[in-house]
Design a protein around this motif. Structure first.
Motif, PDB file in Angstrom:
ATOM      1  N   VAL A   1     -65.212 -21.187  -7.565  1.00 47.78           N
ATOM      2  CA  VAL A   1     -65.244 -20.746  -6.167  1.00 47.78           C
ATOM      3  C   VAL A   1     -64.289 -19.571  -5.971  1.00 47.78           C
ATOM      4  CG1 VAL A   1     -65.032 -21.506  -3.752  1.00 47.78           C
ATOM      5  CG2 VAL A   1     -65.632 -23.171  -5.524  1.00 47.78           C
ATOM      6  N   ILE A   2     -64.699 -18.623  -5.125  1.00 46.92           N
ATOM      7  CA  ILE A   2     -63.807 -17.513  -4.728  1.00 46.92           C
ATOM      8  C   ILE A   2     -63.651 -17.579  -3.212  1.00 46.92           C
ATOM      9  CG2 ILE A   2     -63.759 -15.004  -4.389  1.00 46.92           C
ATOM     10  CD1 ILE A   2     -63.603 -14.797  -7.146  1.00 46.92           C
ATOM     11  N   ARG A   3     -62.389 -17.455  -2.754  1.00 47.03           N
ATOM     12  CA  ARG A   3     -62.127 -17.462  -1.302  1.00 47.03           C
ATOM     13  C   ARG A   3     -61.139 -16.360  -0.973  1.00 47.03           C
ATOM     14  NH1 ARG A   3     -58.250 -19.249   2.220  1.00 47.03           N
ATOM     15  NH2 ARG A   3     -58.941 -20.100   4.219  1.00 47.03           N
ATOM     16  N   ASP A   4     -61.365 -15.689   0.164  1.00 43.04           N
ATOM     17  CA  ASP A   4     -60.405 -14.647   0.572  1.00 43.04           C
ATOM     18  C   ASP A   4     -59.505 -15.172   1.687  1.00 43.04           C
ATOM     19  OD1 ASP A   4     -61.793 -14.388   2.998  1.00 43.04           O
ATOM     20  OD2 ASP A   4     -62.977 -12.677   2.315  1.00 43.04           O
TER      21      ASP A   4
ATOM     22  N   VAL B   1     -39.088 -10.654  -4.258  1.00 43.49           N
ATOM     23  CA  VAL B   1     -40.395 -10.513  -4.895  1.00 43.49           C
ATOM     24  C   VAL B   1     -41.413 -11.344  -4.128  1.00 43.49           C
ATOM     25  CG1 VAL B   1     -41.742 -10.955  -7.000  1.00 43.49           C
ATOM     26  CG2 VAL B   1     -39.408 -10.108  -7.182  1.00 43.49           C
ATOM     27  N   LYS B   2     -42.511 -10.712  -3.764  1.00 48.45           N
ATOM     28  CA  LYS B   2     -43.551 -11.398  -3.009  1.00 48.45           C
ATOM     29  C   LYS B   2     -44.531 -12.057  -3.983  1.00 48.45           C
ATOM     30  CE  LYS B   2     -46.916 -10.539   0.649  1.00 48.45           C
ATOM     31  NZ  LYS B   2     -47.783  -9.552   1.256  1.00 48.45           N
ATOM     32  N   LEU B   3     -45.022 -13.212  -3.585  1.00 48.68           N
ATOM     33  CA  LEU B   3     -46.037 -13.905  -4.388  1.00 48.68           C
ATOM     34  C   LEU B   3     -47.410 -13.540  -3.825  1.00 48.68           C
ATOM     35  CD1 LEU B   3     -45.710 -16.343  -6.589  1.00 48.68           C
ATOM     36  CD2 LEU B   3     -46.772 -17.648  -4.769  1.00 48.68           C
ATOM     37  N   LEU B   4     -48.269 -12.957  -4.659  1.00 45.38           N
ATOM     38  CA  LEU B   4     -49.598 -12.555  -4.199  1.00 45.38           C
ATOM     39  C   LEU B   4     -50.618 -13.665  -4.428  1.00 45.38           C
ATOM     40  CD1 LEU B   4     -49.807  -8.900  -5.611  1.00 45.38           C
ATOM     41  CD2 LEU B   4     -49.128  -9.608  -3.327  1.00 45.38           C
ATOM     42  N   GLY B   5     -51.662 -13.670  -3.591  1.00 46.71           N
ATOM     43  CA  GLY B   5     -52.739 -14.650  -3.760  1.00 46.71           C
ATOM     44  C   GLY B   5     -52.393 -15.978  -3.119  1.00 46.71           C
ATOM     45  N   THR B   6     -52.821 -17.056  -3.744  1.00 46.62           N
ATOM     46  CA  THR B   6     -52.596 -18.404  -3.223  1.00 46.62           C
ATOM     47  C   THR B   6     -51.097 -18.680  -3.083  1.00 46.62           C
ATOM     48  OG1 THR B   6     -54.642 -19.125  -4.281  1.00 46.62           O
ATOM     49  CG2 THR B   6     -53.127 -20.854  -3.624  1.00 46.62           C
ATOM     50  N   SER B   7     -50.705 -19.213  -1.927  1.00 44.39           N
ATOM     51  CA  SER B   7     -49.278 -19.417  -1.642  1.00 44.39           C
ATOM     52  C   SER B   7     -48.698 -20.559  -2.471  1.00 44.39           C
ATOM     53  CB  SER B   7     -49.098 -19.744  -0.156  1.00 44.39           C
ATOM     54  OG  SER B   7     -49.607 -21.051   0.103  1.00 44.39           O
ATOM     55  N   ILE B   8     -47.359 -20.564  -2.557  1.00 40.54           N
ATOM     56  CA  ILE B   8     -46.653 -21.641  -3.276  1.00 40.54           C
ATOM     57  C   ILE B   8     -47.025 -23.001  -2.696  1.00 40.54           C
ATOM     58  CG2 ILE B   8     -44.363 -22.723  -3.488  1.00 40.54           C
ATOM     59  CD1 ILE B   8     -44.644 -20.717  -5.638  1.00 40.54           C
ATOM     60  N   ARG B   9     -47.071 -23.084  -1.371  1.00 41.36           N
ATOM     61  CA  ARG B   9     -47.399 -24.364  -0.724  1.00 41.36           C
ATOM     62  C   ARG B   9     -48.791 -24.840  -1.144  1.00 41.36           C
ATOM     63  NH1 ARG B   9     -47.327 -28.380   2.104  1.00 41.36           N
ATOM     64  NH2 ARG B   9     -48.441 -28.867   3.991  1.00 41.36           N
TER      65      ARG B   9
ATOM     66  N   ILE C   1     -58.528  -9.595  -4.042  1.00 44.07           N
ATOM     67  CA  ILE C   1     -58.265 -10.473  -2.891  1.00 44.07           C
ATOM     68  C   ILE C   1     -56.761 -10.720  -2.758  1.00 44.07           C
ATOM     69  CG2 ILE C   1     -58.508 -12.877  -2.092  1.00 44.07           C
ATOM     70  CD1 ILE C   1     -61.434 -12.734  -3.147  1.00 44.07           C
ATOM     71  N   ALA C   2     -56.101 -10.958  -3.895  1.00 41.35           N
ATOM     72  CA  ALA C   2     -54.646 -11.194  -3.882  1.00 41.35           C
ATOM     73  C   ALA C   2     -53.897  -9.969  -3.357  1.00 41.35           C
ATOM     74  CB  ALA C   2     -54.157 -11.542  -5.283  1.00 41.35           C
ATOM     75  N   LEU C   3     -54.455  -8.784  -3.603  1.00 36.45           N
ATOM     76  CA  LEU C   3     -53.822  -7.546  -3.126  1.00 36.45           C
ATOM     77  C   LEU C   3     -54.104  -7.283  -1.644  1.00 36.45           C
ATOM     78  CD1 LEU C   3     -54.521  -5.301  -6.232  1.00 36.45           C
ATOM     79  CD2 LEU C   3     -52.292  -6.076  -5.458  1.00 36.45           C
ATOM     80  N   GLY C   4     -54.918  -8.168  -1.017  1.00 36.15           N
ATOM     81  CA  GLY C   4     -55.103  -8.067   0.432  1.00 36.15           C
ATOM     82  C   GLY C   4     -56.496  -7.708   0.893  1.00 36.15           C
ATOM     83  N   LEU C   5     -57.408  -7.421  -0.037  1.00 31.36           N
ATOM     84  CA  LEU C   5     -58.779  -7.104   0.381  1.00 31.36           C
ATOM     85  C   LEU C   5     -59.549  -8.389   0.659  1.00 31.36           C
ATOM     86  CD1 LEU C   5     -59.816  -4.286  -2.137  1.00 31.36           C
ATOM     87  CD2 LEU C   5     -59.429  -4.016   0.297  1.00 31.36           C
ATOM     88  N   ASN C   6     -60.510  -8.325   1.567  1.00 32.78           N
ATOM     89  CA  ASN C   6     -61.410  -9.451   1.796  1.00 32.78           C
ATOM     90  C   ASN C   6     -62.735  -9.187   1.088  1.00 32.78           C
ATOM     91  OD1 ASN C   6     -59.624 -10.991   3.279  1.00 32.78           O
ATOM     92  ND2 ASN C   6     -60.181  -9.997   5.209  1.00 32.78           N
TER      93      ASN C   6
ATOM     94  N   ASN D   1     -59.491 -26.260   2.462  1.00 35.21           N
ATOM     95  CA  ASN D   1     -58.351 -27.030   2.959  1.00 35.21           C
ATOM     96  C   ASN D   1     -57.087 -26.856   2.123  1.00 35.21           C
ATOM     97  OD1 ASN D   1     -58.998 -28.879   5.424  1.00 35.21           O
ATOM     98  ND2 ASN D   1     -60.861 -28.786   4.212  1.00 35.21           N
ATOM     99  N   VAL D   2     -57.255 -26.498   0.853  1.00 35.08           N
ATOM    100  CA  VAL D   2     -56.083 -26.164   0.034  1.00 35.08           C
ATOM    101  C   VAL D   2     -55.580 -24.768   0.420  1.00 35.08           C
ATOM    102  CG1 VAL D   2     -55.309 -25.649  -2.337  1.00 35.08           C
ATOM    103  CG2 VAL D   2     -56.696 -27.668  -1.905  1.00 35.08           C
ATOM    104  N   ASN D   3     -56.475 -23.968   1.025  1.00 35.60           N
ATOM    105  CA  ASN D   3     -56.156 -22.601   1.436  1.00 35.60           C
ATOM    106  C   ASN D   3     -55.954 -21.683   0.226  1.00 35.60           C
ATOM    107  OD1 ASN D   3     -55.864 -20.681   3.438  1.00 35.60           O
ATOM    108  ND2 ASN D   3     -53.670 -21.011   3.673  1.00 35.60           N
ATOM    109  N   VAL D   4     -56.891 -21.761  -0.698  1.00 37.28           N
ATOM    110  CA  VAL D   4     -56.869 -20.910  -1.890  1.00 37.28           C
ATOM    111  C   VAL D   4     -57.150 -19.467  -1.481  1.00 37.28           C
ATOM    112  CG1 VAL D   4     -58.128 -20.375  -4.038  1.00 37.28           C
ATOM    113  CG2 VAL D   4     -57.574 -22.747  -3.480  1.00 37.28           C
ATOM    114  N   VAL D   5     -56.420 -18.524  -2.078  1.00 37.71           N
ATOM    115  CA  VAL D   5     -56.710 -17.096  -1.870  1.00 37.71           C
ATOM    116  C   VAL D   5     -56.938 -16.493  -3.252  1.00 37.71           C
ATOM    117  CG1 VAL D   5     -55.857 -14.901  -0.956  1.00 37.71           C
ATOM    118  CG2 VAL D   5     -55.300 -17.033   0.219  1.00 37.71           C
ATOM    119  N   GLY D   6     -58.211 -16.375  -3.636  1.00 36.12           N
ATOM    120  CA  GLY D   6     -58.557 -15.905  -4.981  1.00 36.12           C
ATOM    121  C   GLY D   6     -59.560 -16.839  -5.623  1.00 36.12           C
TER     122      GLY D   6
END
Length: 302
Positions: free
Chosen positions: A167-170, A60-68, A267-272, A221-226
């Motif tokens: 904040v929103i980040r892609d 199972v893939k984790l979408l959006g911001t990574s576990i790290r 964004i989590a699904l891959g769109l910018n 710097n946290v590398n948020v995706v979403g």
């Protein structure tokens, strides 16, 4: 409403625990999960599933911001180190793993202190201690409630002004501040219980811009995706961030008309951001920063 059967293909009414979610994943075998839409519980469960190897086992893939990145934001020690490494001011604090360590840290930092258990929702188990007796009482509960038995002992900034940014980040690093919010109640009243005004009313432009730059720097710097909520205290230090859709996101969405959860999901699904259409106009992309030419006030009502 995510549990509406007209939207969801299947709705489970089960306890939100590692055991039950693992059972569902093993049965359903989804391609991916999106934890950042499930609040703090979603993040915690995703991390437990990763640690126990369930995500790997079920492919199972984790979408959006990574576990790290979730760990970097949620683990108090890692987050403090990150802020210091990028030049963002932090409040004097120490990570502790038992009551004796907590007492030592409080003596070093100086009372009053605030206890912040790691990985709990809405400040659960935390609180202010003015002396060792109060620390003992709060600490016993705080260590119990933190799933990793980790509590940050932090110098109290109770009474400072609290400012939040949504904040929103892609994944390409494009980011925008959807909304800035000013808590009428000072630090010490949880932001969920606080009266909040959007946009900020009492800050001059330079101060607001400085805080905005901090929020963007941290999210990058946290590398948020979403979506991400950043909380800052004036004058001036980073309190914490939530790398997920939160109650503040709901307020910011209503205040600005910007659909944060929807955009964060895309964004989590891959769109910018520059690939997402504005629902209202059908044309413009979502990289504009919404502006409020009105004032929105949130008052908690019981």
């Amino acid at each position: 409403i995510m549990t509406d059967t007209t939207i969801a293909d299947k709705v489970y009414m089960e306890p939100l625990t590692l055991e039950y979610v693992a059972k569902i994943l093993r049965y359903e075998r989804p391609d991916a999960i999106l934890p950042a839409i499930g609040g703090q519980t979603g993040l915690n469960l995703a991390m437990q599933l990763d640690r126990k190897g369930v995500l790997k086992e079920c492919d199972v893939k984790l979408l959006g911001t990574s576990i790290r990145s979730i760990e970097r934001a949620e683990d108090r020690e890692l987050f403090k180190e990150l802020c210091q490494s990028i030049g963002e001011p932090t409040i004097p604090s120490e990570i502790t793993y038992n009551l004796d360590e907590a007492k030592e840290a409080a003596k070093k930092i100086g009372y009053p202190v605030v206890l912040r258990p790691a990985f709990t929702l809405g400040g659960t188990g935390g609180g202010f201690a003015h002396d060792e007796e109060e620390l003992e009482e709060l600490g016993t509960n705080a260590f119990k409630l933190s799933p990793v038995h980790q509590v940050l002992i932090e110098k109290s900034v109770k009474g400072y002004k609290e400012i939040e940014f949504e904040v929103i980040r892609d994944s390409a690093g494009e980011k925008i501040i959807v909304c800035d919010m000013e808590n009428v109640d000072p630090v010490g009243v949880h932001t969920g219980d606080s009266i909040v005004v959007a946009p900020c009313q009492s800050l001059d432009k330079d101060v607001l811009q400085k805080l905005k730059n901090s929020a963007l720097n941290i999210v990058e710097n946290v590398n948020v995706v979403g979506a991400c909520n950043v909380q800052l205290a004036l004058n001036y230090a980073v309190i914490e961030i939530n790398p997920r859709v939160s109650r503040s996101s709901a307020l910011a969405s209503k205040a600005t008309g910007y659909p944060i959860a929807r955009i964060a999901t895309k964004i989590a699904l891959g769109l910018n951001l520059n690939e997402i259409q504005n629902e209202t106009t059908g044309e413009t992309i979502e990289t504009y920063e919404p502006s409020c030419n009105y004032v929105v006030v949130k008052i908690p009502k019981w």
